[in-house]
Structure formats: structure tokens, C-alpha cells
Design an enzyme around this catalytic site. Structure first.
Site, PDB file in Angstrom:
ATOM      1  N   LYS A   1      56.219 -97.934  20.022  1.00  0.00           N
ATOM      2  CA  LYS A   1      57.370 -98.834  20.189  1.00  0.00           C
ATOM      3  C   LYS A   1      58.148 -98.945  18.878  1.00  0.00           C
ATOM      4  CE  LYS A   1      54.993-101.274  23.904  1.00  0.00           C
ATOM      5  NZ  LYS A   1      54.112-102.386  24.299  1.00  0.00           N
TER       6      LYS A   1
ATOM      7  N   GLN B   1      51.410-107.827  21.949  1.00  0.00           N
ATOM      8  CA  GLN B   1      50.694-106.754  22.651  1.00  0.00           C
ATOM      9  C   GLN B   1      49.418-107.312  23.308  1.00  0.00           C
ATOM     10  OE1 GLN B   1      51.850-103.484  22.906  1.00  0.00           O
ATOM     11  NE2 GLN B   1      50.171-103.165  24.326  1.00  0.00           N
TER      12      GLN B   1
ATOM     13  N   ASP C   1      59.430-108.695  26.987  1.00  0.00           N
ATOM     14  CA  ASP C   1      58.418-108.139  27.903  1.00  0.00           C
ATOM     15  C   ASP C   1      58.593-108.711  29.309  1.00  0.00           C
ATOM     16  OD1 ASP C   1      56.764-106.130  27.028  1.00  0.00           O
ATOM     17  OD2 ASP C   1      55.356-107.471  26.006  1.00  0.00           O
TER      18      ASP C   1
END
Ligand code: NAP
Length: 296
Positions: free
Chosen positions: A52, A96, A119
Site C-alpha cells: 500500500k 491493518q 477502509d
């Protein structure tokens, strides 16, 4: 059978975003900024976050990586999230997952400012998605919708079976496919571990999206001739023949399923790169909002 090339589509999306970033910079504006929070040293998580960050560099985004010790106290992690929420130079950030067991993931998700939740995991964004209001949509299902769009795959009137009902993949995927939109307007079955006659349910799918996290779970006898099959699954298995010592295996028995399909994704180069591209799209959206644009 045609392979749905997520690498190619993701590259196109990155080029499209990079062009926009270049024009922001030419106007003297700062670049969009994505931050990532990584707790601990799980190999797969480090790998995903690393990719990412590299994506951000490639397209001209700013990126920051906050790598925290796996023993961090929940309260300290929540304090870091508050700092990110308050930092006006950061447009969006991700935490994450999975997190170490002693940290309550729900509390962490609830702590993220929904306007920075690129997200798309916060209740506000999931709720807005359900209602068809503007929202950050979870990157994996959003990336799959983009893949269907770019390959002109008709979903309207089709029977879609989504196998797996997680909050981040299966459930939002089912909502997106059933929305009155294009792609969308499908008749959707959301299947899970308590589904009876799973084989028959899957075999009735025109479009089958599989997110169970069990290697090669979907076999050829579960797939209708001519179906579109999207394999979200990505499980690391040991492979001593590789330098990395592992390879990723999907949820679909690709070798035996592929010849029955009209379109199919492969475990690498399919959904994964589209997920990452979708995160970049969400960050661009957060940036525009942060720069004063109304919901885009
Ligand atoms: P998850 O939270 O573990 O959920 C798995 C789902 O599969 C659950 O709904 C579960 O049903 C269902 N399931 C498990 N065993 C089943 C069975 N025998 N029959 C029918 N349904 C069954 O998984 P997830 O987070 O959605 O991830 C799924 C996979 O996608 C994993 O391999 C993950 O690594 C991968 N993934 C890939 C990407 C990417 O970008 N490529 C992104 C996210 C996830 P119950 O709800 O009844 O337990």
C-alpha cells in the site's frame, strides 16, 4: 474462459489517479496523504501494508507508516488514532487487521473518524452504503465492483451468490450487488457456514463471489457452466520451492474450475490489486472532501 486481470485494471486506476495528483501539484496544492497503522510483525500484514505504501509512492500520494509494537496497550493505540483523526494533513488512514488478540478491534474501528475511514469499516460508512448514501466503501468489494464494471459484466437480473458474510468482504459485497445501481440490480444470495445445500446454492450462481478463507474450497461441481467466478480468498501456505517460503492459495480450485467459467480471477493478480487500487480511490475522495469538496 477469460481471466479477469486485476493487475491490469489496477494499473489503469493508478495511472488515472496519478494524472489527477500531478494536476493538484501543478496548482500548488499538496498531494493526498494516506497513513497506515501496523501493529506487530505479522508477515502477511507487513507485506500488505508495504504494498500500500509503494502504491502511494508510485502515484505521487504522501504516505506515512505508523509501525507500533505488538505489545502496545489498547488505550495507547486509541490515542494514536485520535492523533491521526486530528491531523489535518492526513486525509485518510487504515489500521491493518487483524490486531493482536488483546486489542478490541471493534473499539478501534469505532475510534476512526468516518471521514478518514478509507477502509470503509466504520458503522457510519457501512450504514450509508446500505442506504445508498455517499460512503467510503470497503476496498475489496468496491474493487470487485470496479473489475465487473471494467469488463462490462452484466449483473442486472443475474443470480449472484456471495459465499462468506464477513463485515469487510461478503456482507458489503452482497449489498453492492443488490443495490439499484450499475453494476448492481442482481438477485443476491449470501451464503455462509450454516447454509444448507451449499453445493446446489453455488451451482445456481451466474456470478459467484467466494470469500471463505479456506483453500480451494470451491470445486468444479459447485460451479455452473458459464459462470463468472471471483476468488477473494488468499491464504499463505508454506512452499519451500519459493524464495519467500510461501505462496498464496485461493478459495477456488482454479485449475479444475476455470474451464467451466466465462470469467474468473486468479488468486494473484485478481482481487488483491483491485483492493489496493480501491483504497487509493477512497483516499483521493477523502482528500477532495478534506480540501472542501462536498461529499464526492
Ligand atoms: P472471514 O471473516 O474469516 O469470514 C469467512 C466467511 O466464510 C464467514 O462468513 C464464514 O461463515 C464463511 N465460511 C467459513 N467456512 C465455511 C464453510 N465451510 N461453508 C460456508 N461458509 C463458510 O473472512 P474474510 O475476512 O471475508 O476473508 C475471506 C478470505 O478472503 C480470506 O482468505 C482473506 O485472506 C481473503 N481476503 C482477501 C482480500 C484481498 O484483497 N484479496 C481482502 C480481504 C480478505 P460464518 O459467518 O457462518 O462463520
Amino acid at each position: 474462459m477469460k481471466l479477469l486481470d486485476g493487475n491490469y485494471c489496477a494499473q489503469q486506476i493508478r495511472l488515472e489517479i496519478a494524472t489527477q495528483v500531478a494536476s493538484f501539484k501543478a496548482e500548488g496544492r499538496r498531494a493526498p496523504h494516506l497513513a497506515a497503522v501496523l501493529v506487530g510483525n505479522d508477515g502477511a500484514s507487513r507485506n500488505y501494508v508495504g504494498m500500500k505504501v509503494r502504491d502511494c509512492e508510485e502515484i505521487g500520494f504522501n504516505s506515512s507508516l505508523l509501525h507500533l509494537n505488538e505489545n502496545i496497550a489498547e488505550a495507547d493505540l486509541l490515542a494514536k488514532i485520535d492523533e491521526l483523526n486530528a491531523d489535518n494533513d492526513i486525509d485518510g488512514f487504515i489500521v491493518q487487521l487483524p490486531l493482536p488478540k488483546k486489542i478490541d478491534e471493534k473499539k478501534v474501528i469505532l475510534a476512526i473518524n468516518p471521514r478518514k475511514d478509507v477502509d470503509g469499516f466504520c458503522p457510519e460508512n457501512v450504514g450509508n452504503l446500505c442506504l445508498g448514501f455517499p460512503a467510503f466503501i470497503s476496498a475489496t468489494p468496491n474493487g470487485i465492483m470496479e473489475l465487473l464494471r471494467r469488463y462490462d459484466i452484466t449483473t442486472e437480473g443475474k443470480h449472484c451468490v456471495v459465499l462468506g458474510r464477513s463485515n469487510i468482504v461478503g456482507t458489503p459485497m452482497a449489498i453492492l450487488l443488490s443495490r439499484n445501481a450499475s453494476p448492481g440490480n442482481a438477485t443476491v444470495t449470501l451464503a455462509h457456514s450454516r447454509t444448507v445445500n451449499l453445493k446446489e446454492v453455488c451451482r445456481s450462481a451466474d456470478i459467484l463471489v467466494v470469500a471463505v478463507g479456506k483453500t480451494e474450497f470451491v470445486t468444479a461441481d459447485m460451479v455452473k457452466e458459464g459462470a463468472v467466478v471471483i476468488d477473494v480468498g488468499q491464504t499463505r501456505v508454506s512452499d519451500t520451492s519459493r524464495k519467500s517460503g510461501f505462496r498464496n492459495v485461493g478459495d477456488v480450485d482454479f485449475d479444475n474450475v476455470k474451464d467451466k467459467c466465462s470469467f474468473i480471477t486468479y488468486v494473484t493478480g485478481g482481487v488483491g490489486p483491485m483492493t489496493r487500487a480501491s483504497l487509493l480511490q477512497n483516499t483521493l475522495k477523502a482528500y477532495r472532501q478534506n480540501q472542501g469538496a462536498h461529499y464526492v
